[in-house]
Write a protein that holds these residues in place. Structure first.
Motif, short mmCIF file in Angstrom:
data_model
loop_
_atom_site.label_atom_id
_atom_site.label_comp_id
_atom_site.label_asym_id
_atom_site.label_seq_id
_atom_site.Cartn_x
_atom_site.Cartn_y
_atom_site.Cartn_z
N ASP A 1 -19.55 -12.23 -6.83
CA ASP A 1 -19.65 -13.67 -6.58
C ASP A 1 -20.23 -13.91 -5.18
O ASP A 1 -19.81 -14.83 -4.48
CB ASP A 1 -18.30 -14.38 -6.75
N LEU B 1 -14.57 -20.78 -4.18
CA LEU B 1 -13.87 -21.19 -5.40
C LEU B 1 -13.99 -20.09 -6.45
O LEU B 1 -15.08 -19.54 -6.59
CB LEU B 1 -14.45 -22.51 -5.93
N THR C 1 -17.26 -26.47 -9.44
CA THR C 1 -17.70 -25.72 -8.25
C THR C 1 -19.10 -26.13 -7.83
O THR C 1 -19.63 -27.13 -8.34
CB THR C 1 -17.59 -24.19 -8.53
C1 NCD Z 1 -20.40 -20.49 -5.92
C2 NCD Z 1 -21.72 -21.03 -5.34
O1 NCD Z 1 -21.77 -21.31 -4.14
O2 NCD Z 1 -22.69 -21.14 -6.10
N1 NCD Z 1 -19.35 -20.79 -4.98
C3 NCD Z 1 -18.16 -20.15 -4.87
O3 NCD Z 1 -17.33 -20.60 -4.10
N2 NCD Z 1 -17.91 -19.07 -5.56
C4 NCD Z 1 -20.15 -21.04 -7.26
C5 NCD Z 1 -19.04 -20.35 -7.99
O4 NCD Z 1 -19.18 -19.22 -8.45
O5 NCD Z 1 -17.96 -20.94 -8.11
#
Ligand code: NCD
Ligand code: ZN
Length: 362
Positions: free
Chosen positions: A262, A234, A121
């Motif tokens: 997240d 992700l 990611t």
């Molecule tokens: C996160 C990021 O942008 O740091 N992105 C995401 O899509 N969630 C990283 C992660 O938690 O996978």
């Protein structure tokens, strides 16, 4: 209908529905650094008393010193009077040593370590290439009682993106749970029904975070009327049956399911781009979204467990003293947050939300 019953019905209709819970914690947050940190931190600090801060900065937060100074930068970016507490994490690499992990934990600098499979990611290229080789670090964490937070996606580019979580669970997570039976493992941002089943089956030492967006969108939503870059994250959202399983798990009241937004802000230019960055900025509308889901599922009485109790219990720390009230009163979410010359689009931004944040008592 007697007048008594009529009166009761009227009172029920006019009194706003509200719910007061212990102040919640967010077990998965990306605050970034610099101008972005200053722009997004107030939203997380307004909603949550504490949060687990992800270490995927550039360069990543791999040492005790880097985590301590990142923590200082967060504290100095806090709005006046805020009592928000960042809980730091260590970014595991192929070179992390058991002694460094233990030192940071004993010194109270970090609460947990984050395992990114290398390349899974955003800013994960310095992550772990061979989880089995990490065994000495994980054994030490098991011994000292420190949790590992896992980004559960396989990195083989040949694997279909919608199958990467399932592939990781079979090939990496289950063997890891078997190898380290006393290690506390948090599967981050679970997106599939199968992950939920695995976590449940290992609930004595495993748990998972569930994001607001994965409770609200499925993979079809990402393509509704066209490609919607602000809904790309992700792990990518999966089929509707998985979203339903996540909603049932989050609202079940079971101790192994905890809140983790997240929230992952990217500037508009990085999202509306030829190659869109993964991440959804959900930090400004998280509680309004979660409580709406609990309301829709008829589970408001279980919201406090998910938001404010389960995570603290899993990590072995006290739950928060204060309270927050959420009110079923429509509010319109802010559309975007300015960052220098650009902005970050807010998840559900500009939409009318049925719930609002009410009083916060420290
Ligand atoms: C996160 C990021 O942008 O740091 N992105 C995401 O899509 N969630 C990283 C992660 O938690 O996978
Ligand atoms: Zn994340």
């Amino acid at each position: 209908m007697s007048t008594d019953t009529l009166f009761a019905a009227e009172t029920a209709a006019s009194a706003p529905v509200e719910i007061t819970i212990r102040r919640p914690d967010d077990w998965h947050v990306h605050l970034r650094d610099g101008a972005m940190l200053r722009a997004v931190l107030p939203f997380t600090a307004n909603q949550f008393k504490r949060a687990i801060i992800m270490p995927n900065l550039v360069p990543p937060v791999t040492s005790v010193e880097a985590a301590a100074s990142y923590r200082e930068r967060i504290l100095s970016a806090l709005p006046e009077g805020s009592d928000f507490e960042p809980m730091m994490t260590c970014y595991l690499t192929d070179h992390t040593t058991p002694d460094e992990i233990e030192r940071g934990y004993r010194e109270g600098v970090w609460r947990a370590a984050k395992l990114y499979p290398a390349g899974a990611t955003t800013n994960s290229h310095a992550g772990v290439t061979d989880i089995a080789a990490l065994a000495p670090v994980l054994e030490r964490m098991e011994r000292i009682g420190m949790a590992v937070l896992v980004h559960g996606e396989a990195t083989d580019p040949e694997i279909d993106i919608f199958d990467r979580e399932a592939a990781f669970m079979e090939a990496s997570l289950l063997p890891m749970l078997r190898r380290h039976e006393g290690l506390r493992v948090v599967v981050e941002h679970a997106t599939t029904a199968e992950t939920i089943d695995i976590v449940r089956a290992h609930a004595s030492h495993a748990a998972c975070t569930i994001t607001p967006h994965h409770l609200v969108i499925n993979r079809t939503t990402i393509f509704q009327g066209g490609l919607r870059p602000h809904l790309y994250c992700l792990p990518v959202a999966k089929r509707e049956r998985h979203r339903q399983a996540l909603r049932k798990a989050a609202t079940s009241g079971e101790g192994c399911f905890m809140l983790g937004t997240d929230t992952a802000p990217h500037r508009r230019g990085a999202k509306q781009a030829e190659c869109c960055s993964a991440g959804i900025f959900g930090g400004a509308t998280a509680l309004q979204t979660y409580v709406q889901v609990f309301d829709e599922e008829g589970a408001l009485d279980r919201f406090e467990a998910f938001a404010s109790l389960n995570g603290a219990r899993f990590h072995g720390i006290p739950v928060n003293e204060g309270t927050i009230t959420l009110v079923k009163k429509p509010s319109t979410a802010l559309a975007a947050v300015s960052v220098e010359e650009e902005d970050v689009v807010v998840f559900r931004g500009g939409e009318p939300l049925p719930w609002s944040i009410g009083e916060i008592r420290p």
